[in-house]
Motif scaffolding. Sequence first.
Motif, PDB file in Angstrom:
ATOM      1  N   HIS A  81      44.871  10.767  51.469  1.00  0.00           N
ATOM      2  CA  HIS A  81      46.256  10.335  51.643  1.00  0.00           C
ATOM      3  C   HIS A  81      46.913  10.015  50.304  1.00  0.00           C
ATOM      4  O   HIS A  81      48.092   9.685  50.252  1.00  0.00           O
ATOM      5  CB  HIS A  81      46.321   9.086  52.527  1.00  0.00           C
ATOM      6  N   SER A  82      46.159  10.078  49.227  1.00  0.00           N
ATOM      7  CA  SER A  82      46.589   9.562  47.936  1.00  0.00           C
ATOM      8  C   SER A  82      47.760  10.359  47.351  1.00  0.00           C
ATOM      9  O   SER A  82      47.874  11.570  47.539  1.00  0.00           O
ATOM     10  CB  SER A  82      45.418   9.605  46.959  1.00  0.00           C
ATOM     11  N   ARG A  83      48.571   9.654  46.582  1.00  0.00           N
ATOM     12  CA  ARG A  83      49.641  10.297  45.823  1.00  0.00           C
ATOM     13  C   ARG A  83      49.130  10.861  44.494  1.00  0.00           C
ATOM     14  O   ARG A  83      49.812  11.658  43.845  1.00  0.00           O
ATOM     15  CB  ARG A  83      50.726   9.273  45.497  1.00  0.00           C
ATOM     16  N   GLU A  84      47.939  10.443  44.076  1.00  0.00           N
ATOM     17  CA  GLU A  84      47.484  10.734  42.722  1.00  0.00           C
ATOM     18  C   GLU A  84      47.306  12.223  42.423  1.00  0.00           C
ATOM     19  O   GLU A  84      47.610  12.664  41.309  1.00  0.00           O
ATOM     20  CB  GLU A  84      46.199   9.961  42.420  1.00  0.00           C
ATOM     21  N   PRO A  85      46.807  13.034  43.353  1.00  0.00           N
ATOM     22  CA  PRO A  85      46.694  14.460  43.027  1.00  0.00           C
ATOM     23  C   PRO A  85      48.047  15.114  42.718  1.00  0.00           C
ATOM     24  O   PRO A  85      48.152  15.902  41.777  1.00  0.00           O
ATOM     25  CB  PRO A  85      46.053  15.055  44.276  1.00  0.00           C
ATOM     26  N   MET A  86      49.076  14.786  43.487  1.00  0.00           N
ATOM     27  CA  MET A  86      50.396  15.350  43.198  1.00  0.00           C
ATOM     28  C   MET A  86      50.937  14.796  41.889  1.00  0.00           C
ATOM     29  O   MET A  86      51.556  15.529  41.104  1.00  0.00           O
ATOM     30  CB  MET A  86      51.366  15.061  44.338  1.00  0.00           C
ATOM     31  N   ARG A  87      50.703  13.538  41.637  1.00  0.00           N
ATOM     32  CA  ARG A  87      51.134  12.966  40.360  1.00  0.00           C
ATOM     33  C   ARG A  87      50.464  13.692  39.198  1.00  0.00           C
ATOM     34  O   ARG A  87      51.096  13.985  38.175  1.00  0.00           O
ATOM     35  CB  ARG A  87      50.816  11.472  40.297  1.00  0.00           C
ATOM     36  N   ALA A  88      49.175  14.022  39.341  1.00  0.00           N
ATOM     37  CA  ALA A  88      48.454  14.740  38.294  1.00  0.00           C
ATOM     38  C   ALA A  88      49.060  16.125  38.070  1.00  0.00           C
ATOM     39  O   ALA A  88      49.189  16.576  36.919  1.00  0.00           O
ATOM     40  CB  ALA A  88      46.972  14.861  38.666  1.00  0.00           C
TER      41      ALA A  88
END
Length: 264
Positions: free
Chosen positions: A172-179
């Motif tokens: 569910h994390s936002r971190e992959p898209m942020r990366a």
Amino acid sequence: MPIPGIPSRAELVEHLVRTRIAGEVATPRENNLSHFRQLANGNRNYWFGLELGDRWTDEQDVLAVMAERVGVNDDPEYRYGQDTIDPELTVDGLDRLAARLRKAAEGRQRVLFATGHPGGLLDVHRATAAALRTAGCQIVVIPEGLQTDEGYVWQVADVAVLEHGASLWHTHSREPMRAILTGLERKGRPLPDLVVADHGWAGYAGQHGIDSVGYADCNDPALFIAEAEGTVQVAVPLDDHVVSPRHYDPMIAYLLAEAGLTEK
């Protein structure tokens, strides 16, 4: 089953209910209410990369949005048992998504696909990416070497996913898209015109100011709130992990036909 060719709206509604993509879905009411409460209590794991501030601190307000946009039971006293997704709302969402895909095709836009639910939605995104590429869109290739605390950000069949231990992970994390977006900016490459995704991938992209559309389950209220606020353009309600990914095939056929992306 399967439905041959392109289903009509009525045929698709019947199929969604029969395969439990919509209608009486597998997600229990108590799980839905727990997630609505977590979002209202400020648990950012349930915000999907969005910045909701203090606008959604009342669990009943979250329930009201989910009843309107997803079709869950609107009775706050209904706390246990099966919950529902209105299949008509699912098809309405597909129609809105199709309109945005048509716009992308007409403008030959740059489109990024991503999923936090590879077990269910990977092929939905892959088929859509293939159709848009045929229509002249540029499918964004993500930078290599991207990593988050959960794992590596890879691209499989044109769809960005989270990889860990040689397996594709649910996140569910936002971190992959942020990366991805940070990696594109660092390399001086243009950001996508459109992101087609789910979970935190879709939420973070919308919060970042990119046109974002995608799919969400009835226990994932953040994207429906984001659509209500205009941060995300389209959130299609559906069960995002039914017993077979092939159950989504008639839905894909309907979506691509409505978007004008079906080969003549």
